[in-house]
Motif scaffolding. Structure first.
Motif, PDB file in Angstrom:
ATOM      1  N   VAL A  32      -1.902   7.016  22.637  1.00 11.04           N
ATOM      2  CA  VAL A  32      -2.656   6.225  21.667  1.00 11.04           C
ATOM      3  C   VAL A  32      -1.637   5.497  20.803  1.00 11.04           C
ATOM      4  N   VAL A  33      -1.822   4.201  20.631  1.00 10.32           N
ATOM      5  CA  VAL A  33      -0.903   3.434  19.792  1.00 10.32           C
ATOM      6  C   VAL A  33      -1.680   2.721  18.696  1.00 10.32           C
ATOM      7  N   GLU A  34      -0.998   2.470  17.595  1.00  5.45           N
ATOM      8  CA  GLU A  34      -1.549   1.709  16.489  1.00  5.45           C
ATOM      9  C   GLU A  34      -0.538   0.636  16.108  1.00  5.45           C
ATOM     10  N   LEU A  35      -1.034  -0.418  15.485  1.00  2.00           N
ATOM     11  CA  LEU A  35      -0.176  -1.492  14.989  1.00  2.00           C
ATOM     12  C   LEU A  35      -0.224  -1.514  13.477  1.00  2.00           C
ATOM     13  N   ILE A  36       0.941  -1.507  12.853  1.00  2.00           N
ATOM     14  CA  ILE A  36       1.027  -1.672  11.409  1.00  2.00           C
ATOM     15  C   ILE A  36       2.081  -2.725  11.135  1.00  2.00           C
ATOM     16  N   LYS A  37       1.652  -3.827  10.547  1.00  2.00           N
ATOM     17  CA  LYS A  37       2.520  -4.978  10.292  1.00  2.00           C
ATOM     18  C   LYS A  37       3.191  -5.449  11.578  1.00  2.00           C
ATOM     19  N   GLY A  38       2.447  -5.400  12.681  1.00  3.27           N
ATOM     20  CA  GLY A  38       2.945  -5.903  13.949  1.00  3.27           C
ATOM     21  C   GLY A  38       3.845  -4.958  14.712  1.00  3.27           C
ATOM     22  N   LYS A  39       4.155  -3.793  14.156  1.00  2.00           N
ATOM     23  CA  LYS A  39       5.028  -2.824  14.820  1.00  2.00           C
ATOM     24  C   LYS A  39       4.187  -1.721  15.445  1.00  2.00           C
ATOM     25  N   ILE A  40       4.607  -1.274  16.618  1.00  2.00           N
ATOM     26  CA  ILE A  40       3.882  -0.226  17.338  1.00  2.00           C
ATOM     27  C   ILE A  40       4.232   1.147  16.782  1.00  2.00           C
ATOM     28  N   SER A 129       3.036  16.222  13.557  1.00  2.00           N
ATOM     29  CA  SER A 129       3.491  15.048  14.307  1.00  2.00           C
ATOM     30  C   SER A 129       3.105  13.724  13.666  1.00  2.00           C
ATOM     31  N   ASN A 130       2.143  13.724  12.740  1.00  2.00           N
ATOM     32  CA  ASN A 130       1.702  12.434  12.216  1.00  2.00           C
ATOM     33  C   ASN A 130       1.825  12.284  10.705  1.00  2.00           C
ATOM     34  N   SER A 131       2.314  13.282  10.008  1.00  2.00           N
ATOM     35  CA  SER A 131       2.308  13.250   8.549  1.00  2.00           C
ATOM     36  C   SER A 131       3.061  12.058   7.972  1.00  2.00           C
ATOM     37  N   LYS A 132       4.235  11.744   8.507  1.00  3.57           N
ATOM     38  CA  LYS A 132       5.038  10.653   7.949  1.00  3.57           C
ATOM     39  C   LYS A 132       4.299   9.325   8.056  1.00  3.57           C
ATOM     40  N   THR A 133       3.694   9.060   9.212  1.00  3.09           N
ATOM     41  CA  THR A 133       2.959   7.805   9.384  1.00  3.09           C
ATOM     42  C   THR A 133       1.782   7.733   8.438  1.00  3.09           C
ATOM     43  N   GLU A 134       0.983   8.787   8.361  1.00  5.47           N
ATOM     44  CA  GLU A 134      -0.198   8.777   7.509  1.00  5.47           C
ATOM     45  C   GLU A 134       0.165   8.621   6.039  1.00  5.47           C
ATOM     46  N   LEU A 135       1.167   9.370   5.596  1.00  7.98           N
ATOM     47  CA  LEU A 135       1.473   9.396   4.172  1.00  7.98           C
ATOM     48  C   LEU A 135       2.160   8.133   3.681  1.00  7.98           C
ATOM     49  N   LYS A 136       2.921   7.478   4.517  1.00  9.55           N
ATOM     50  CA  LYS A 136       3.641   6.289   4.064  1.00  9.55           C
ATOM     51  C   LYS A 136       3.012   4.997   4.551  1.00  9.55           C
ATOM     52  N   HIS A 137       3.061   4.757   5.858  1.00  7.10           N
ATOM     53  CA  HIS A 137       2.625   3.469   6.391  1.00  7.10           C
ATOM     54  C   HIS A 137       1.131   3.237   6.208  1.00  7.10           C
ATOM     55  N   LYS A 138       0.334   4.238   6.500  1.00 10.11           N
ATOM     56  CA  LYS A 138      -1.105   4.044   6.385  1.00 10.11           C
ATOM     57  C   LYS A 138      -1.553   3.990   4.925  1.00 10.11           C
ATOM     58  N   PHE A 139      -0.921   4.765   4.076  1.00 11.19           N
ATOM     59  CA  PHE A 139      -1.221   4.687   2.643  1.00 11.19           C
ATOM     60  C   PHE A 139      -1.081   3.247   2.158  1.00 11.19           C
ATOM     61  N   GLU A 140       0.037   2.620   2.466  1.00 12.75           N
ATOM     62  CA  GLU A 140       0.283   1.241   2.033  1.00 12.75           C
ATOM     63  C   GLU A 140      -0.704   0.277   2.669  1.00 12.75           C
ATOM     64  N   LEU A 141      -1.013   0.491   3.948  1.00 13.22           N
ATOM     65  CA  LEU A 141      -1.944  -0.385   4.662  1.00 13.22           C
ATOM     66  C   LEU A 141      -3.346  -0.293   4.063  1.00 13.22           C
ATOM     67  N   TYR A 142      -3.824   0.913   3.843  1.00 14.31           N
ATOM     68  CA  TYR A 142      -5.174   1.094   3.327  1.00 14.31           C
ATOM     69  C   TYR A 142      -5.292   0.586   1.888  1.00 14.31           C
ATOM     70  N   GLU A 143      -4.296   0.856   1.089  1.00 10.60           N
ATOM     71  CA  GLU A 143      -4.310   0.386  -0.301  1.00 10.60           C
ATOM     72  C   GLU A 143      -4.326  -1.137  -0.366  1.00 10.60           C
ATOM     73  N   GLY A 168      -6.916  -2.274  -7.399  1.00  9.00           N
ATOM     74  CA  GLY A 168      -6.023  -2.561  -6.286  1.00  9.00           C
ATOM     75  C   GLY A 168      -4.956  -1.524  -6.013  1.00  9.00           C
ATOM     76  N   LYS A 169      -4.943  -0.419  -6.761  1.00 11.52           N
ATOM     77  CA  LYS A 169      -3.944   0.626  -6.561  1.00 11.52           C
ATOM     78  C   LYS A 169      -4.621   1.975  -6.395  1.00 11.52           C
ATOM     79  N   TYR A 170      -4.036   2.820  -5.555  1.00  9.01           N
ATOM     80  CA  TYR A 170      -4.585   4.148  -5.353  1.00  9.01           C
ATOM     81  C   TYR A 170      -4.209   5.094  -6.494  1.00  9.01           C
TER      82      TYR A 170
END
Length: 202
Positions: A32-40, A129-143, A168-170
């Motif tokens: 399963v892949v996701e794209l965040i800011k164009g990066k896989i 396996s997914n904590s770093k992605t969820e806590l950093k990249h997805k936090f910024e994306l969702y916010e 506009g801020k979490y």
């Protein structure tokens, strides 16, 4: 993982940082892949742990039952959420994720491929396996895209943190644990008794 078959692209460049949803639709990948800011970002190739799936299906069922006579709809992964910027055209979308659970109250955002635009509520269930992605990249994306409420559930420690969007801020809640009753500010009237919720999850 997307299932569209196209022999022209099979192994995308993992270092390239400007992939679009149009590219994503052509890939044939086991993970399963996701794209965040164009990066896989690859998710684990193996299936999630049983505790992850147990939490996901139980919470999704509670949300589904609560929302059954209401306009909001709940979806579980795999379910593509696309975040458009200037255009909804596939080649202009560079953020595509598959949250564990999401609730969408504006059904105009739903189409046959998932959701285009910010869900009202997103839930991510963390694992090692997914904590770093969820806590950093997805936090910024969702916010930055206006997801009004973002729940993070730690499966191993059975606790919950809620980020609510203000101006506009979490803003984070305190850490909720067993004995707490959690109330959503977005899904009015929905509460979750954590002691009852986790009592049969091991």
């Amino acid at each position: 993982m997307n299932s569209k078959k196209d022999d022209t692209v099979k192994e995308p460049d993992l270092e390239y940082t400007n992939h679009s949803y149009a590219d994503y639709l052509t890939w044939q990948m086991e993970e399963v892949v996701e794209l965040i800011k164009g990066k896989i970002f690859k998710k684990a190739a193996a299936a999630p742990r049983r505790i992850h799936q147990r939490i996901s299906i139980k919470l999704a069922a509670k949300l589904y039952n609560f929302l059954e006579d209401k306009p909001c709809q709940v979806y579980e992964a795999p379910f593509d959420v696309r975040f458009p910027k200037l255009s909804k055209a596939d080649h202009e979308i560079h953020d595509v994720v598959q949250p564990d659970i999401c609730v969408i109250c504006d059904t105009e955002k739903l189409d046959e491929r998932g959701c285009i635009g910010a869900p009202d509520l997103i839930v991510e269930i963390l694992s090692p396996s997914n904590s770093k992605t969820e806590l950093k990249h997805k936090f910024e994306l969702y916010e930055s895209n206006g997801v009004r409420e973002y729940w993070i559930i730690h499966a191993e420690t059975q606790d919950l943190l809620i980020y609510s969007l203000f101006n506009g801020k979490y803003v984070p809640s305190r850490l909720f644990t067993s004995g707490d009753a959690v109330e959503s500010k977005v899904i009015e009237g929905f509460t979750l008794d954590l002691e009852e919720f986790f009592e049969d999850i091991e």
